[in-house]
Design an enzyme around this catalytic site. Structure first.
Site, mmCIF file in Angstrom:
data_model
loop_
_atom_site.group_PDB
_atom_site.id
_atom_site.type_symbol
_atom_site.label_atom_id
_atom_site.label_comp_id
_atom_site.label_asym_id
_atom_site.label_seq_id
_atom_site.Cartn_x
_atom_site.Cartn_y
_atom_site.Cartn_z
ATOM 1 C CB SER A 6 38.221 45.961 31.462
ATOM 2 O OG SER A 6 38.032 46.715 32.646
ATOM 3 C CG HIS A 31 37.624 41.783 32.797
ATOM 4 N ND1 HIS A 31 38.167 40.572 33.163
ATOM 5 C CD2 HIS A 31 38.262 42.712 33.553
ATOM 6 C CE1 HIS A 31 39.087 40.753 34.088
ATOM 7 N NE2 HIS A 31 39.163 42.053 34.358
ATOM 8 C CG ASP A 33 38.529 45.159 36.268
ATOM 9 O OD1 ASP A 33 39.169 44.104 36.435
ATOM 10 O OD2 ASP A 33 38.521 45.799 35.197
ATOM 11 C CG MET A 35 39.257 47.340 41.737
ATOM 12 S SD MET A 35 40.194 48.685 41.026
ATOM 13 C CE MET A 35 40.407 48.093 39.337
ATOM 14 C CG HIS A 64 40.166 40.801 37.919
ATOM 15 N ND1 HIS A 64 40.968 41.711 37.249
ATOM 16 C CD2 HIS A 64 40.935 40.292 38.912
ATOM 17 C CE1 HIS A 64 42.158 41.745 37.818
ATOM 18 N NE2 HIS A 64 42.162 40.899 38.836
ATOM 19 C CG MET A 66 41.859 43.224 41.423
ATOM 20 S SD MET A 66 41.847 44.505 40.147
ATOM 21 C CE MET A 66 40.231 44.239 39.454
ATOM 22 C CG MET A 135 46.929 41.071 37.479
ATOM 23 S SD MET A 135 45.397 41.512 36.647
ATOM 24 C CE MET A 135 45.610 43.280 36.395
ATOM 25 N N GLY A 140 44.457 47.816 39.780
ATOM 26 C CA GLY A 140 43.904 49.003 40.449
ATOM 27 C C GLY A 140 43.326 50.031 39.491
ATOM 28 C CG PHE A 141 44.399 52.925 38.948
ATOM 29 C CD1 PHE A 141 43.402 53.777 39.417
ATOM 30 C CD2 PHE A 141 45.395 52.493 39.829
ATOM 31 C CE1 PHE A 141 43.410 54.210 40.733
ATOM 32 C CE2 PHE A 141 45.403 52.921 41.151
ATOM 33 C CZ PHE A 141 44.407 53.785 41.604
ATOM 34 N N GLY A 142 42.632 51.276 35.120
ATOM 35 C CA GLY A 142 42.701 51.054 33.682
ATOM 36 C C GLY A 142 43.718 52.008 33.069
ATOM 37 N N GLY A 143 44.045 51.776 31.815
ATOM 38 C CA GLY A 143 44.872 52.719 31.060
ATOM 39 C C GLY A 143 46.344 52.749 31.427
ATOM 40 C CG ASP A 173 43.021 42.510 33.392
ATOM 41 O OD1 ASP A 173 42.952 43.536 32.706
ATOM 42 O OD2 ASP A 173 42.380 42.346 34.452
ATOM 43 N N GLY A 174 45.551 43.955 31.203
ATOM 44 C CA GLY A 174 46.247 45.207 31.488
ATOM 45 C C GLY A 174 47.105 45.689 30.337
ATOM 46 N N GLY A 175 46.761 46.838 29.785
ATOM 47 C CA GLY A 175 47.582 47.447 28.732
ATOM 48 C C GLY A 175 47.609 46.684 27.423
ATOM 49 N N GLY A 195 40.566 47.277 28.247
ATOM 50 C CA GLY A 195 39.711 48.360 28.728
ATOM 51 C C GLY A 195 39.832 49.566 27.827
HETATM 52 C C1 DX5 Z 1 43.243 46.664 36.279
HETATM 53 C C2 DX5 Z 1 42.059 45.905 35.774
HETATM 54 C C3 DX5 Z 1 41.971 45.783 34.297
HETATM 55 C C4 DX5 Z 1 41.908 47.091 33.567
HETATM 56 C C5 DX5 Z 1 42.266 46.870 32.135
HETATM 57 O O1 DX5 Z 1 43.298 46.519 37.660
HETATM 58 O O2 DX5 Z 1 42.076 44.575 36.269
HETATM 59 O O3 DX5 Z 1 40.917 44.917 33.915
HETATM 60 O O4 DX5 Z 1 40.664 47.699 33.665
HETATM 61 O O5 DX5 Z 1 42.252 48.104 31.491
HETATM 62 P P1 DX5 Z 1 43.322 48.495 30.370
HETATM 63 O O6 DX5 Z 1 43.122 47.552 29.214
HETATM 64 O O7 DX5 Z 1 42.980 49.900 30.058
HETATM 65 O O8 DX5 Z 1 44.695 48.321 30.964
HETATM 66 ZN ZN ZN Z 2 40.668 43.084 35.433
#
Ligand code: DX5
Ligand code: ZN
Length: 212
Positions: A6, A31, A33, A35, A64, A66, A135, A140-143, A173-175, A195
């Protein structure tokens, strides 16, 4: 396992370099994102930047969405010819119609489910979908921290896909990291988005290899 880094966690000041680096490191998809500041409390990039992303890579784009107004954003991003466009089922009154619209553009349609949304919501759409994106964090956020219930949810979705004899792929997707990827694979997941795990690593290739 296919890996889709991502770019949300990339250094945007050096975006094309970062994209080239993940592609050379063996990513399968890029990927992206999108938003809108309404569906999620964050705002990212539009078609101008995504066009620059597309020019920096030969790998397929995985967009993706959102956003609140899915149809508007599908029309906005379709000219960039991504491989996938996914939209959130929680934000769409007419998912079946939107799936057809995406396919008519020659793009693979995908639906995303938030952590609380059960796979049963898309049972009657599965055969029309090329991919389902689950998900494993709140969008909304990475990490953010991985929500483990997605493992069991992936297994349930996989059963549903096999029962219907569908070809739909499962993406999570996520973590995602090297600790949870094996359980996801065992549950039938085909693609992971990562990400922070990839862009936070000193060596992108070994991070991607460890997920594969
Ligand atoms: C969250 C995004 C993800 C995110 C993944 O809303 O859809 O794609 O960037 O990042 P990590 O792998 O850091 O959770
Ligand atoms: Zn995503």
């Amino acid at each position: 396992m296919l890996v889709a880094p991502s770019i949300l966690s990339a250094d945007f000041g050096r975006l094309s370099e970062e994209i080239k680096a993940i592609c050379e490191a063996g990513c399968d998809l890029v990927h992206v994102d999108v938003m809108d500041g309404h569906f999620v409390p964050n705002l990212t990039i539009g078609p101008v930047v995504v066009n620059a992303v597309a020019r920096a890579t030969t790998k397929p784009l995985d967009v993706h969405l959102m956003v609140e107004n899915n149809t508007f954003f599908v029309d906005l991003f379709a000219p960039l010819k991504p491989k996938y466009i996914s939209f959130h089922i929680e934000e769409e009154k007419h998912p079946h119609r939107l799936i057809q619209k995406i396919r008519d553009y020659g793009i693979s349609p995908a639906i995303t489910l938030n952590p609380h949304t059960p796979p049963s919501t898309i049972e009657y759409l599965l055969e029309d979908l090329d991919m389902v994106l689950l998900m494993s964090v709140n969008p909304g956020f990475g990490g953010q921290k991985f929500i483990p219930s997605v493992i069991e949810k992936s297994a349930r979705l996989k059963e549903m896909i096999l029962r219907q004899n569908a070809k739909t792929l499962i993406e999570v997707d996520g973590g995602v990291n090297n600790h949870n990827v094996k359980a996801l694979r065992d549950a039938g997941v085909d693609i992971v988005v990562a990400g922070n795990y990839v862009f936070g690593a000193s060596d992108y290739k070994s991070a991607i290899d460890s997920l594969k």
